[in-house]
Scaffold this motif. Structure first.
Motif, PDB file in Angstrom:
ATOM      1  N   TYR A 439      -9.764  -5.492   8.825  1.00 49.74           N
ATOM      2  CA  TYR A 439      -8.534  -6.294   8.892  1.00 49.74           C
ATOM      3  C   TYR A 439      -8.210  -6.550  10.363  1.00 49.74           C
ATOM      4  CZ  TYR A 439      -8.587  -4.021   4.354  1.00 49.74           C
ATOM      5  OH  TYR A 439      -8.974  -3.540   3.134  1.00 49.74           O
ATOM      6  N   PRO A 440      -8.689  -7.643  10.928  1.00 44.17           N
ATOM      7  CA  PRO A 440      -8.590  -7.854  12.376  1.00 44.17           C
ATOM      8  C   PRO A 440      -7.183  -8.138  12.890  1.00 44.17           C
ATOM      9  CG  PRO A 440      -9.599  -9.750  11.305  1.00 44.17           C
ATOM     10  CD  PRO A 440      -9.481  -8.686  10.269  1.00 44.17           C
ATOM     11  N   THR A 441      -6.239  -8.493  12.018  1.00 46.51           N
ATOM     12  CA  THR A 441      -4.868  -8.741  12.474  1.00 46.51           C
ATOM     13  C   THR A 441      -3.908  -7.903  11.626  1.00 46.51           C
ATOM     14  OG1 THR A 441      -4.392 -10.585  10.979  1.00 46.51           O
ATOM     15  CG2 THR A 441      -5.451 -11.109  13.092  1.00 46.51           C
ATOM     16  N   VAL A 442      -2.713  -7.731  12.169  1.00 44.61           N
ATOM     17  CA  VAL A 442      -1.711  -6.950  11.452  1.00 44.61           C
ATOM     18  C   VAL A 442      -1.287  -7.666  10.166  1.00 44.61           C
ATOM     19  CG1 VAL A 442       0.203  -7.932  12.775  1.00 44.61           C
ATOM     20  CG2 VAL A 442       0.478  -5.702  11.701  1.00 44.61           C
ATOM     21  N   LEU A 443      -1.313  -9.017  10.153  1.00 47.23           N
ATOM     22  CA  LEU A 443      -0.962  -9.753   8.944  1.00 47.23           C
ATOM     23  C   LEU A 443      -1.996  -9.535   7.853  1.00 47.23           C
ATOM     24  CD1 LEU A 443       0.953 -11.724   7.533  1.00 47.23           C
ATOM     25  CD2 LEU A 443      -0.421 -13.600   8.463  1.00 47.23           C
ATOM     26  N   LEU A 444      -3.279  -9.572   8.210  1.00 44.56           N
ATOM     27  CA  LEU A 444      -4.326  -9.326   7.220  1.00 44.56           C
ATOM     28  C   LEU A 444      -4.247  -7.896   6.686  1.00 44.56           C
ATOM     29  CD1 LEU A 444      -7.238 -11.249   8.944  1.00 44.56           C
ATOM     30  CD2 LEU A 444      -6.313 -11.747   6.670  1.00 44.56           C
ATOM     31  N   LEU A 445      -3.866  -6.955   7.554  1.00 50.51           N
ATOM     32  CA  LEU A 445      -3.686  -5.574   7.106  1.00 50.51           C
ATOM     33  C   LEU A 445      -2.549  -5.495   6.087  1.00 50.51           C
ATOM     34  CD1 LEU A 445      -4.284  -2.515   7.363  1.00 50.51           C
ATOM     35  CD2 LEU A 445      -2.675  -2.477   9.274  1.00 50.51           C
ATOM     36  N   ALA A 446      -1.453  -6.194   6.399  1.00 52.24           N
ATOM     37  CA  ALA A 446      -0.292  -6.161   5.507  1.00 52.24           C
ATOM     38  C   ALA A 446      -0.588  -6.817   4.164  1.00 52.24           C
ATOM     39  CB  ALA A 446       0.894  -6.847   6.174  1.00 52.24           C
ATOM     40  N   VAL A 447      -1.350  -7.913   4.182  1.00 52.01           N
ATOM     41  CA  VAL A 447      -1.608  -8.674   2.957  1.00 52.01           C
ATOM     42  C   VAL A 447      -2.755  -8.071   2.161  1.00 52.01           C
ATOM     43  CG1 VAL A 447      -2.351 -10.904   2.059  1.00 52.01           C
ATOM     44  CG2 VAL A 447      -0.672 -10.802   3.908  1.00 52.01           C
ATOM     45  N   SER A 448      -3.878  -7.780   2.829  1.00 51.78           N
ATOM     46  CA  SER A 448      -5.092  -7.370   2.125  1.00 51.78           C
ATOM     47  C   SER A 448      -5.076  -5.904   1.724  1.00 51.78           C
ATOM     48  CB  SER A 448      -6.314  -7.647   3.004  1.00 51.78           C
ATOM     49  OG  SER A 448      -6.401  -9.010   3.321  1.00 51.78           O
ATOM     50  N   ARG A 449      -4.679  -5.035   2.626  1.00 54.19           N
ATOM     51  CA  ARG A 449      -4.718  -3.598   2.333  1.00 54.19           C
ATOM     52  C   ARG A 449      -3.396  -3.087   1.773  1.00 54.19           C
ATOM     53  NH1 ARG A 449      -7.856   0.828   3.544  1.00 54.19           N
ATOM     54  NH2 ARG A 449      -6.757   2.815   3.749  1.00 54.19           N
ATOM     55  N   ARG A 450      -2.292  -3.457   2.434  1.00 51.23           N
ATOM     56  CA  ARG A 450      -0.989  -2.941   2.008  1.00 51.23           C
ATOM     57  C   ARG A 450      -0.388  -3.731   0.843  1.00 51.23           C
ATOM     58  NH1 ARG A 450       0.706  -0.143   6.658  1.00 51.23           N
ATOM     59  NH2 ARG A 450      -1.112   1.150   7.098  1.00 51.23           N
ATOM     60  N   ARG A 451      -0.653  -5.041   0.834  1.00 52.43           N
ATOM     61  CA  ARG A 451      -0.029  -5.944  -0.154  1.00 52.43           C
ATOM     62  C   ARG A 451       1.491  -5.751  -0.129  1.00 52.43           C
ATOM     63  NH1 ARG A 451      -4.542  -4.862  -4.954  1.00 52.43           N
ATOM     64  NH2 ARG A 451      -6.280  -4.704  -3.480  1.00 52.43           N
ATOM     65  N   ASP A 452       1.996  -5.706   1.088  1.00 57.25           N
ATOM     66  CA  ASP A 452       3.407  -5.389   1.358  1.00 57.25           C
ATOM     67  C   ASP A 452       4.185  -6.683   1.587  1.00 57.25           C
ATOM     68  OD1 ASP A 452       5.867  -4.611   2.542  1.00 57.25           O
ATOM     69  OD2 ASP A 452       4.976  -2.724   3.216  1.00 57.25           O
ATOM     70  N   VAL A 453       5.053  -7.019   0.670  1.00 49.61           N
ATOM     71  CA  VAL A 453       5.793  -8.279   0.757  1.00 49.61           C
ATOM     72  C   VAL A 453       6.760  -8.265   1.937  1.00 49.61           C
ATOM     73  CG1 VAL A 453       7.392  -9.815  -0.440  1.00 49.61           C
ATOM     74  CG2 VAL A 453       5.589  -8.636  -1.726  1.00 49.61           C
ATOM     75  N   GLU A 454       7.502  -7.169   2.105  1.00 44.36           N
ATOM     76  CA  GLU A 454       8.500  -7.097   3.173  1.00 44.36           C
ATOM     77  C   GLU A 454       7.858  -7.159   4.555  1.00 44.36           C
ATOM     78  OE1 GLU A 454      11.812  -7.160   2.992  1.00 44.36           O
ATOM     79  OE2 GLU A 454      11.526  -7.548   0.863  1.00 44.36           O
ATOM     80  N   LEU A 455       6.776  -6.419   4.755  1.00 40.55           N
ATOM     81  CA  LEU A 455       6.099  -6.456   6.049  1.00 40.55           C
ATOM     82  C   LEU A 455       5.522  -7.841   6.315  1.00 40.55           C
ATOM     83  CD1 LEU A 455       5.125  -5.050   8.596  1.00 40.55           C
ATOM     84  CD2 LEU A 455       3.121  -4.248   7.328  1.00 40.55           C
ATOM     85  N   THR A 456       4.977  -8.465   5.294  1.00 40.64           N
ATOM     86  CA  THR A 456       4.453  -9.827   5.452  1.00 40.64           C
ATOM     87  C   THR A 456       5.554 -10.786   5.884  1.00 40.64           C
ATOM     88  OG1 THR A 456       2.769  -9.445   3.744  1.00 40.64           O
ATOM     89  CG2 THR A 456       3.292 -11.733   4.279  1.00 40.64           C
ATOM     90  N   ARG A 457       6.727 -10.667   5.277  1.00 40.89           N
ATOM     91  CA  ARG A 457       7.857 -11.526   5.645  1.00 40.89           C
ATOM     92  C   ARG A 457       8.264 -11.291   7.101  1.00 40.89           C
ATOM     93  NH1 ARG A 457      11.032 -10.225   1.804  1.00 40.89           N
ATOM     94  NH2 ARG A 457      10.704 -12.034   0.446  1.00 40.89           N
ATOM     95  N   ILE A 458       8.289 -10.015   7.516  1.00 35.29           N
ATOM     96  CA  ILE A 458       8.636  -9.676   8.902  1.00 35.29           C
ATOM     97  C   ILE A 458       7.644 -10.301   9.872  1.00 35.29           C
ATOM     98  CG2 ILE A 458       8.730  -7.783  10.574  1.00 35.29           C
ATOM     99  CD1 ILE A 458       9.843  -6.020   8.355  1.00 35.29           C
ATOM    100  N   LEU A 459       6.368 -10.169   9.572  1.00 31.44           N
ATOM    101  CA  LEU A 459       5.332 -10.658  10.486  1.00 31.44           C
ATOM    102  C   LEU A 459       5.364 -12.181  10.583  1.00 31.44           C
ATOM    103  CD1 LEU A 459       2.418  -8.293   9.410  1.00 31.44           C
ATOM    104  CD2 LEU A 459       3.844  -8.118  11.459  1.00 31.44           C
TER     105      LEU A 459
END
Length: 565
Positions: A439-459
């Motif tokens: 996951y080369p970016t923090v957004l890809l980490l949030a979406v692909s691994r975490r599947r975290d809606v709130e973190l994705t919105r923040i980013l």
């Protein structure tokens, strides 16, 4: 007067005293540094935790050594009072960490706890229930990190998911290290205090020295000289140490007092509307007197949505040096830090008072002690060498931090959501790419691994580019479609994600959505201009992906939109 109290340089020698004074006073520097920019980041809290743990472990060594000496070689009641005073100083590290912890948990962010009694009661109850528990080898660490429960503490930055040797052998996990060590230290100190003051004449095996101490020596409390023979001092000491004897409960009273003051203060200064943290809502970002710049001088990321709160007419610039200075201070200062700063000032004053009282006590009773009190011993030299540990922690805080480099490491090691948010908020480049990771970016980490809606919105609100791809899932939109996460897909498309970028396992976002079988996501992609006939990926086209997996409703929808193969 003839000296009658044997000298004990390993207890009250200048080396031991200077080491304890220094490490306790130095501990306030990283604490103030953490608060200097108005908020306490997770990695700053972890650093203060490490320093407080180091000092408390050293404090345990002092108490244990004193108790062993009292039972073997002998320890006078006079020197026992010195040890108790030094132990009170060491205890302040527990409360320093507590102040920063409360500040960290109260400030805006994904893990925010509301400033009301019920929320904090639930948090404290949850903390006690998980502080010491049986370890489960099958626990999904990542699931714990991603839990929506605000009371679940995320792991520290850049830390491995492996359990400690202690938990691996005994299958016991211990959390809240500072609180547990601080509570046990208070209990051990209280036990020594009750042992001493229950019968000062028979304390340890130094009967002659104890008799001399009771008859001639005195202690200084708040600058006032009080003889050790005072019955009032004895009764007061027994009552005080009895309060702090029970582990766990000995922290409730002081922490409840501060927490009550803080909650009362924050309730009086609370904004009109308090709700769930929403990074796209400026009302949650722009609280009163929030800083506009981080330590490096870069502007904090702000959401683009316009606030619905009317700011009112701007005030004219104040005139005069004093008024301008006060205005600048009010602009910089975060009013919600006041209780924490007051608590820090109180703890610092406690350290200074004990330092002065100890030195005055030793000076007042110098004629009663033998000359070997001033001899430099192995114990004093060792105490001075132990200063290396808190000085090392101090050096870490003094160094200028490259938050973008920290974010790269956090992404590489899949740090907790709270850590990632802290670094992004402090000005790290949200689009920095990390080589050699899935996951080369923090957004890809949030979406692909975490599947975290709130973190994705923040980013996304902080400027994250949704079109940066990885090697496996393609872009963040393709990853969200393959996991059939409708909420994240909506966020990405609203932020301008391109649905026709090719790459990854499924070629396009539409093919990934067709494979996962979520009709609503397919409809949303088509509404946002997804091309149904792009070829590539595992199945060739979106229509072939839907056909191979038997998603008839998606096949029909794709054909309606012109899919030919």
């Amino acid at each position: 007067m003839t000296p009658c109290i044997p000298g004990d340089p390993d207890i009250s020698g200048i080396g031991v005293r200077v080491a304890i004074y220094a490490q306790n006073l130095f501990s306030f520097i990283p604490a103030v540094s953490s608060l200097w920019d108005g908020e306490v980041a997770k990695y700053e809290l972890e650093a203060v935790k490490a320093q407080s743990t180091t000092i408390l472990i050293t404090a345990f060594g002092i108490l244990i050594s004193a108790m062993v000496q009292a039972q073997t070689l002998g320890l006078s009641n006079f020197h026992a009072t010195i040890i108790l005073s030094l132990s009170w100083m060491n205890n302040t590290n527990t409360f320093i960490y507590f102040l920063l912890y409360v500040q960290h948990k109260s400030q805006l962010g994904p893990q925010q706890i509301r400033s009301d009694v019920i929320s904090w009661y639930r948090h404290v109850r949850a903390w006690f229930s998980r502080s010491v528990k049986l370890a489960d080898g099958g626990v999904d660490v990542e699931a714990q990190k991603n839990s929506s429960d605000p009371d679940i503490e995320p792991s520290s930055a850049l830390q491995s998911n492996e359990r400690s040797l202690f938990s691996a052998i005994f299958r016991v996990e211990i959390k809240g290290t500072v609180a547990i060590l601080g509570s046990l230290h208070l209990s051990m100190m209280a036990a020594l205090g009750i042992w001493l003051w229950s019968n000062p004449r028979s304390f340890g095996i130094e009967n002659a020295a104890n008799a001399c101490g009771i008859q001639y020596s005195s202690t200084i409390i708040l600058g006032k000289q009080i003889p050790l023979s005072s019955n009032t001092l004895r009764i007061f000491s027994l009552l005080l140490y009895a309060i702090f004897l029970a582990p766990g409960f000995n922290l409730l009273l002081p922490m409840s007092v501060f927490l009550g003051i803080l909650l009362f203060y924050r309730t009086c200064h609370a904004p009109r509307r308090v709700g769930k943290f929403d990074p796209a809502d400026r009302r949650k970002f722009d609280r009163s007197a929030r800083h506009k710049f981080d330590r490096s001088g870069r502007r904090h990321p702000r959401p683009t949505r316009k606030s619905t709160v009317q700011s009112g007419p701007s005030k004219p610039a104040p005139k005069g040096l004093v008024n301008r200075s006060l205005f600048a201070l009010q602009t910089w200062y975060n009013p919600f830090l006041l209780p924490t700063f007051v608590g820090m000032a109180f703890l610092f004053a406690v350290n200074v008072v004990f330092l002065i009282d100890i030195e005055l006590t030793l000076r007042q009773n110098r004629k009663l002690q033998t000359s070997d009190e001033s001899i430099w011993t192995f114990g004093q030299i060792l105490a001075m060498l132990l200063l290396v540990l808190p000085l090392r922690d101090l050096r870490v805080f003094g160094a200028r931090r490259d938050v973008t480099a920290l974010l790269k490491n956090a992404v590489r090691w899949h740090a907790s959501t709270e850590i990632l948010w802290d670094l992004v908020r402090r000005g790290a480049d949200v689009n920095v790419e990390v080589e050699g990771t899935s996951y080369p970016t923090v957004l890809l980490l949030a979406v692909s691994r975490r599947r975290d809606v709130e973190l994705t919105r923040i980013l996304l609100a902080s400027g994250a580019n949704p079109d940066i791809p990885d090697d496996t899932n393609g872009t963040a939109l393709q990853a969200a479609c393959s996991y059939a996460n409708l909420k994240i897909v909506k966020l990405l498309l609203e932020s301008g994600a391109d649905p026709n970028i090719e790459g990854g396992e499924y070629g396009t976002a539409l093919q990934a959505a067709s494979y996962s079988g979520n009709l609503k996501i397919v409809e949303l992609l088509l509404e946002n201009g997804a091309d149904v006939n792009i070829e590539g990926g595992r199945y060739g086209t979106a229509l072939q992906a839907a056909t191979s997996l038997g998603h008839a409703d998606i096949v029909e929808l794709l054909r309606i939109h012109g899919a030919t193969s």
